[in-house]
Scaffold this motif. Structure first.
Motif, PDB file in Angstrom:
ATOM      1  N   GLY A 139      -2.883   2.977  -1.792  1.00  0.00           N
ATOM      2  CA  GLY A 139      -3.319   1.728  -2.406  1.00  0.00           C
ATOM      3  C   GLY A 139      -2.337   1.315  -3.470  1.00  0.00           C
ATOM      4  N   ASP A 193      -6.649  -1.805   7.805  1.00  0.00           N
ATOM      5  CA  ASP A 193      -5.404  -2.329   7.208  1.00  0.00           C
ATOM      6  C   ASP A 193      -4.621  -1.217   6.515  1.00  0.00           C
ATOM      7  OD1 ASP A 193      -6.041  -4.790   8.072  1.00  0.00           O
ATOM      8  OD2 ASP A 193      -6.611  -5.610   6.111  1.00  0.00           O
ATOM      9  N   PHE A 194      -5.336  -0.338   5.834  1.00  0.00           N
ATOM     10  CA  PHE A 194      -4.645   0.757   5.138  1.00  0.00           C
ATOM     11  C   PHE A 194      -3.948   1.672   6.150  1.00  0.00           C
ATOM     12  CE2 PHE A 194      -5.659   1.406   0.511  1.00  0.00           C
ATOM     13  CZ  PHE A 194      -6.171   0.135   0.284  1.00  0.00           C
ATOM     14  N   ASP A 225      -4.434  -2.233  -2.515  1.00  0.00           N
ATOM     15  CA  ASP A 225      -4.211  -3.493  -1.806  1.00  0.00           C
ATOM     16  C   ASP A 225      -4.378  -4.637  -2.814  1.00  0.00           C
ATOM     17  OD1 ASP A 225      -6.911  -3.379  -2.216  1.00  0.00           O
ATOM     18  OD2 ASP A 225      -7.511  -3.596  -0.122  1.00  0.00           O
ATOM     19  N   SER A 226      -4.372  -5.873  -2.378  1.00  0.00           N
ATOM     20  CA  SER A 226      -4.456  -7.007  -3.314  1.00  0.00           C
ATOM     21  C   SER A 226      -5.417  -8.056  -2.796  1.00  0.00           C
ATOM     22  CB  SER A 226      -3.092  -7.698  -3.440  1.00  0.00           C
ATOM     23  OG  SER A 226      -2.151  -6.824  -3.957  1.00  0.00           O
ATOM     24  N   ARG A 255     -11.770  -1.634   4.710  1.00  0.00           N
ATOM     25  CA  ARG A 255     -10.337  -1.706   4.414  1.00  0.00           C
ATOM     26  C   ARG A 255      -9.521  -0.656   5.189  1.00  0.00           C
ATOM     27  NH1 ARG A 255      -8.397  -5.009   4.186  1.00  0.00           N
ATOM     28  NH2 ARG A 255      -6.702  -4.706   2.704  1.00  0.00           N
ATOM     29  N   ILE A 279       0.857  -1.198   0.000  1.00  0.00           N
ATOM     30  CA  ILE A 279       0.000   0.000   0.000  1.00  0.00           C
ATOM     31  C   ILE A 279       0.886   1.239   0.000  1.00  0.00           C
ATOM     32  CG2 ILE A 279      -1.675   1.274   1.402  1.00  0.00           C
ATOM     33  CD1 ILE A 279      -2.856  -1.496   2.114  1.00  0.00           C
TER      34      ILE A 279
END
Ligand SMILES: Cc1cc2nc3c(=O)[nH]c(=O)nc-3n(C[C@H](O)[C@H](O)[C@H](O)COP(=O)(O)OP(=O)(O)OC[C@H]3O[C@@H](n4cnc5c(N)ncnc54)[C@H](O)[C@@H]3O)c2cc1C
Length: 393
Positions: A275, A316-317, A277-278, A313, A262
């Motif tokens: 970003g 996590d970000f 993310d995956s 999200r 990220i």
């Protein structure tokens, strides 16, 4: 309507993303009848407009990969093209930041890998230099890549199309290729479920997320050939209030190159996004993607749900970006956009290269497949086009 001699093209490209348009620009000339077929209403509505718009330097890919060679070549070609055609772009440079000693050791490894790919201008910066360049970033050390930058991908695509059209190429939108038949000396294509047909001597499959489906329609056993794509989504969130950054800021990349981690991108107006993310699409989502591809209705609308930002999200970000940008918390992150990577690499598998080949040996002469054109496909678009011309024309 059957194909008439007037509708026999010399070259037909399926897909008007940045790669299809770069191919059209490269291959168009006054003595060649060339058409690009695009099923959406306009060019560049899919992955080519859903990405970080970063001009990569070619740092991370294994040396023997086409990805690596075409990225390095593409970087130089793209800057030259942008200058010549007045495309908004900026060589702002990229910092890969190390937040602890283990990561610091990684910087040296990445620098050596890049040098192996011919990218020898990376420099390791200590804490003080890094602070003076980017006061908002908290890290032990960083690698700076001066040839990384950003580009306006829409203006880039417009310029490629204009250059191709000047050389006589035609773009036909709302033209989804729904069946492909071998004919003497080429291929006949059904458009929009048989609404009309066209024929071509050379057929180029540059269909992005649907390149595997197009190869399948041409008659290739995509599982035996290893062409089945594993679509992998990337979400972006935007911070508000936003930190001030002048460079692209990346963490140490993820193992296996599933994504670059990220990172913080800066766009040409100075806006910051985090970003992507995956996340590999699940079976249901893959069906939705494929349904959109063969649906009679507008495929872009069909797929709208797939591009909705995944919920939840923010945590996590914030954890990922907060490692190098203190002050980034869940509360200041908001949904921005998402894209889907046309990956050949499945979950847990080693990184896969671009797959670009002419299919004579499979019994399909004149069919050129471009599959798995994920990042750095935007950076490499002009080099990919030059590669196709050099090797197959
Ligand atoms: C999240 C994310 C971030 C990325 N970041 C970067 C980056 O910073 N830098 C970089 O260099 N690269 C980046 N990439 C990669 C880059 O965006 C792609 O490699 C590039 O856009 C691929 O272009 P394309 O023309 O191959 O595909 P696309 O843009 O997907 O175009 C394919 C076209 O084919 C059309 N099509 C499909 N099937 C048919 C059919 N049957 N009939 C007619 N038309 C059809 C589609 O409608 C589409 O318009 C990123 C990708 C993602 C997903």
């Amino acid at each position: 309507m059957n194909a008439t001699p007037e509708m026999m093209f010399d070259v037909l490209i399926i897909g008007a993303g940045v790669v299809g348009l770069a191919l059209a620009r490269q291959l168009a000339n006054r003595d060649r009848k060339l058409v690009v077929l695009e099923r959406n209403e306009r060019f560049g509505q899919e992955t080519s407009s859903r990405n970080s718009e970063v001009i990569h330097a070619g740092i991370y890919y294994p040396r023997e990969f086409l990805k690596s060679r075409l990225c390095v070549e593409g970087n130089g070609l793209l800057y030259a093209w942008c200058r010549r055609h007045d495309i908004p772009h900026a060589r702002i440079g990229k910092l890969i930041v190390a937040v602890n000693e283990d990561e610091e050791a990684e910087l040296a490894r990445i620098k050596a890998m890049a040098a192996g790919n011919g990218v020898s201008d990376l420099e390791i910066l200590g804490k003080r230099r890094l602070r003076s360049l980017e006061p908002a970033v908290a890290a032990q050390a960083a690698l700076i890549s001066p040839t990384s930058g950003i580009v306006d991908s829409h203006r880039l695509m417009q310029s490629l199309l204009a250059a191709a059209e000047t050389q006589g190429a035609i773009l036909s939108c709302r033209a989804g290729v729904t069946a492909i038949h071998r004919i003497a000396g080429g291929y006949e294509l059904e458009i929009n479920h048989g609404a009309y047909r066209v024929a071509t001597k050379i057929l180029i499959n540059s269909a992005g997320l649907h390149a595997d489906a197009v190869a399948y329609r041409a008659g290739i056993d995509i599982d035996a050939a290893g062409y089945r794509l594993r679509p992998c989504k990337g979400n972006y969130l935007r911070p508000s209030p936003s930190p001030s950054l002048r460079h692209l800021v990346y963490p140490i990349p993820l193992k296996n190159n599933v994504g670059l981690g990220i990172h913080a991108t800066v766009d040409l107006s100075g806006r910051i996004r985090f970003g992507p993310d995956s996340r590999y699409l699940n079976g249901e989502e893959i069906r939705m993607l494929q349904d959109g591809e063969i649906a009679k209705t507008n495929p872009t609308a069909e797929k709208a749900n797939l591009y909705a930002i995944d919920k939840g999200r923010e945590k996590d970000f914030a954890a990922a970006a907060g490692k190098y940008l203190p002050g980034i918390t869940e509360a200041i992150l908001f949904p921005d956009m998402s894209g889907i990577r046309p990956k050949l690499q499945g979950p847990g598998e080693p990184a896969a290269d671009f797959l670009i080949r002419e299919e004579s040996d499979r019994g399909f002469p004149g069919l050129i497949d471009l599959i798995g054109i994920e990042s750095p496909g935007l950076t490499a678009c002009l080099a990919i086009a030059a590669y196709v011309e050099k090797n197959f024309f």
